[in-house]
Design an enzyme around this catalytic site. Structure first.
Site, PDB file in Angstrom:
ATOM      1  N   TYR A   1      -5.742  -3.991   0.520  1.00 40.35           N
ATOM      2  CA  TYR A   1      -4.675  -3.293  -0.194  1.00 40.35           C
ATOM      3  C   TYR A   1      -3.319  -3.973   0.042  1.00 40.35           C
ATOM      4  CZ  TYR A   1      -0.744  -0.545  -1.215  1.00 40.35           C
ATOM      5  OH  TYR A   1       0.489  -0.210  -1.688  1.00 40.35           O
TER       6      TYR A   1
ATOM      7  N   GLU B   1       5.184  -2.901   3.441  1.00 40.26           N
ATOM      8  CA  GLU B   1       3.794  -2.462   3.249  1.00 40.26           C
ATOM      9  C   GLU B   1       3.112  -2.158   4.576  1.00 40.26           C
ATOM     10  OE1 GLU B   1       2.298  -1.523   0.616  1.00 40.26           O
ATOM     11  OE2 GLU B   1       3.823  -2.127  -0.813  1.00 40.26           O
TER      12      GLU B   1
ATOM     13  N   ASP C   1      -3.844   2.062  -3.828  1.00 36.45           N
ATOM     14  CA  ASP C   1      -3.724   2.951  -2.663  1.00 36.45           C
ATOM     15  C   ASP C   1      -4.237   4.338  -3.069  1.00 36.45           C
ATOM     16  OD1 ASP C   1      -1.739   4.046  -4.203  1.00 36.45           O
ATOM     17  OD2 ASP C   1      -0.128   3.755  -2.753  1.00 36.45           O
TER      18      ASP C   1
END
Ligand code: SF4
Length: 238
Positions: free
Chosen positions: A108, A31, A126
């Protein structure tokens, strides 16, 4: 609509290496890399990273200099330093309940790790997920996260969505619409980012005399913890 999406995903979902694990460390690495780097470029770098540092403890034990060198080429180098600091925090204290307390982890990324690694009931939103939700006018549950991401990345594209291939087309109020070009990313060529990247690349190869480097770039890199300055020399942090 969610069932249609999930059925589509079973047959069309992207085969990505971080989807084969629920290890929070591996998912955090993916990520953080994906924050500002394209999927195709991340895949080989993610695999190499995991081979070099397979666990959070292994990364925590690495030197900042090695981490910065390994990050070279991914861009936005500060992410590598933050990831290293996050690994050290986890190695020392374990995974926090609030993942946003880790360096470099925003809402996020925290939601993505919470969902994909810890199975928490939270939808990471996202740009791809947001676009599909806005165009369909639907809310989706956390279990649809990866399907939404793939639909947004491969079918419900930003400017010209491929509605003819979309599993949601029949019920989507935005079907067939076209959209304005997105705001362009600022140019890298000639930018301060480029000067920083060039300076760091140089320092990553060997210690450099300060007076031969771009001073503003060095100062900015130093402030981000990417280089150290001592005795008129610039090096990667010890
Ligand atoms: S029908 Fe078109 S606009 Fe609607 S979700 Fe599918 S690709 Fe996106």
């Amino acid at each position: 609509m969610e069932e249609l999406l999930l059925t589509w995903f079973k047959a069309n979902g992207r085969d990505l290496p971080w989807r084969k694990t629920s290890d929070p460390y591996a998912i955090l690495v993916s990520e953080v890399m994906l924050q500002q780097t394209q999927v195709e470029r991340v895949v080989p770098r993610f695999l190499a990273w995991l081979e070099r540092w397979p666990t959070v403890d292994a990364l925590a034990a690495a030197s900042p200099a090695d981490v910065i060198r390994e990050w070279q080429g991914l861009g936005y180098n500060r992410r590598g330093v933050s990831l290293h600091r996050a690994a050290r925090a986890v190695a020392e204290h374990g995974w926090p309940d609030d993942l946003t307390t880790l360096p470099g982890v925003g809402p996020y990324t925290a939601a993505a790790v919470a969902n994909f690694a810890f199975g928490r009931d939270v939808l990471p939103v996202d740009t791809n997920v947001r676009r599909v939700q806005e165009r369909t006018g639907r809310e989706f549950s956390p279990r649809a996260a990866q399907a939404l991401m793939d639909l947004g990345a491969t079918v419900c594209l930003a400017r010209v969505p491929r509605c003819v291939s979309c599993p949601l087309a029949e019920r989507c109020p935005s079907r067939g619409k076209r959209y304005e070009p997105l705001r362009r990313q600022p140019r890298f060529e000639g930018s301060f980012r480029q000067r920083r990247a060039a300076t760091l690349r140089l320092v990553a190869t060997a210690e450099q005399p300060l007076d031969q480097l771009d001073r503003d770039a060095v100062e900015s890199l130093r402030a981000d913890g990417l280089v150290a300055v001592a005795g008129g020399l610039v090096s990667l942090p010890a």
